[in-house]
Write an enzyme that holds these catalytic residues in place. Structure first.
Site, PDB file in Angstrom:
ATOM      1  N   ARG A 180     -24.498  -3.262  -7.471  1.00 42.83           N
ATOM      2  CA  ARG A 180     -23.291  -4.082  -7.290  1.00 42.83           C
ATOM      3  C   ARG A 180     -22.083  -3.165  -7.080  1.00 42.83           C
ATOM      4  O   ARG A 180     -21.217  -3.448  -6.250  1.00 42.83           O
ATOM      5  CB  ARG A 180     -23.073  -5.003  -8.486  1.00 42.83           C
ATOM      6  N   CYS A 238     -16.068  -5.025 -15.404  1.00 43.35           N
ATOM      7  CA  CYS A 238     -17.421  -5.422 -15.013  1.00 43.35           C
ATOM      8  C   CYS A 238     -17.280  -6.551 -14.007  1.00 43.35           C
ATOM      9  O   CYS A 238     -16.439  -6.492 -13.126  1.00 43.35           O
ATOM     10  CB  CYS A 238     -18.220  -5.829 -16.244  1.00 43.35           C
TER      11      CYS A 238
END
Length: 283
Positions: A180, A238
């Site tokens: 990611r 995050c």
């Protein structure tokens, strides 16, 4: 005071003179709804069995505000958060222990919120519920009303501009999976990639196969290799401020203070004017 507690330490603490308030925060990021499958139900898991005396806390409703421009799990309204914690029996003069289903992310979010808003004694059960060897209960306790009133700290929290600045002047850690960070996949947010200058530091690498944190010395070595040393100012983000809280907890275990960008990638990437970096290179 350590930020974590083992199951063997928790058991006698529960029968001591000032037993901790137990909060069960079982939650997990689920993409099941997109596939038409039922989403994870933490409350149902709690009802099926929990550590005796534990009170269920709903991450989506009590540890976060409504999703929107500020991210998927923005800060909750502090008055509502305080009321939820008092309903759960949280008081300033009584320790709190938080646990989840073992991943540690949700418990860390509760730990971070309580610590940031001024509670002096909060710990996370290392390894979560799977580490517990005692009996489980299906009885739902009705705790006495607590007296905790949130009083946010002056530091420890980053916004988008603060995160961008820290990526240039200190160390900004990206706690998401490496793919990611690199922008190879993005199952949730508008676009893949990372904040320019941020360093890839998947929080999954802070724990062993049993889900428990690595020893403090090993964590310090890991973060040193990522550029954290001496008086380095450190921040974490995050996807939406949940797994990032787990990385802040890992840093605390290592004795390193860090700030959390709660909006995280879900907020950053929602604005097309913000820069996006892809690939393994931070910039």
């Amino acid at each position: 005071m350590t930020a974590i507690i083992t199951a063997s330490e928790l058991l006698p603490a529960l029968t001591g003179g000032n037993p901790p308030v137990l909060l069960d925060v079982r939650w997990q990021l689920s993409l099941a709804k997109a596939a038409g499958a039922p989403a994870f139900d933490g409350r149902a898991e709690y009802a099926a069995g929990h550590i005796p005396g534990a009170v269920f806390v709903d991450l989506d409703r009590e540890l976060a505000g409504a999703p929107g421009a500020a991210g998927r799990h923005p800060l909750p309204d502090l008055a509502e958060f305080g009321a939820a914690m008092r309903r759960a029996g949280v008081s300033a003069g009584r320790p709190v222990v938080v646990y989840d289903g073992g991943q540690g992310w949700a418990a860390a979010r509760a730990w971070w919120l309580l610590r940031w808003t001024g509670h002096p004694d909060v710990r996370v059960l290392d390894g979560g519920l799977p580490s517990w060897r005692g009996e489980l209960s299906t009885e739902v306790p009705v705790p006495a009303e607590g007296d905790f009133t949130p009083a946010p700290a002056a530091g420890g929290l980053l916004d988008a501009d603060g995160a961008a600045e820290l990526a240039r002047t200190g160390v900004l850690l990206d706690a998401r999976a490496g793919e990611r960070y690199r922008g190879e996949v993005e199952p949730v947010d508008r676009v893949g990639g990372h904040i320019p200058g941020a360093v890839s530091a998947p929080t999954t690498e802070n724990v062993g196969p049993d889900g428990r944190f690595l020893p403090a010395a090993e964590l310090r070595d890991r973060f040193k290799a990522l550029g954290v040393s001496g008086d380095t100012e450190v921040g974490v983000y995050c996807g939406s401020g949940v797994s990032g809280a787990h990385e802040v907890l890992a840093l605390a275990v290592a004795g390193i203070p860090a700030a959390l960008y709660v909006g995280s990638w879900s907020e950053w990437s929602s604005d097309p004017s913000r820069p996006v970096a892809v690939g393994a290179d931070p910039r």
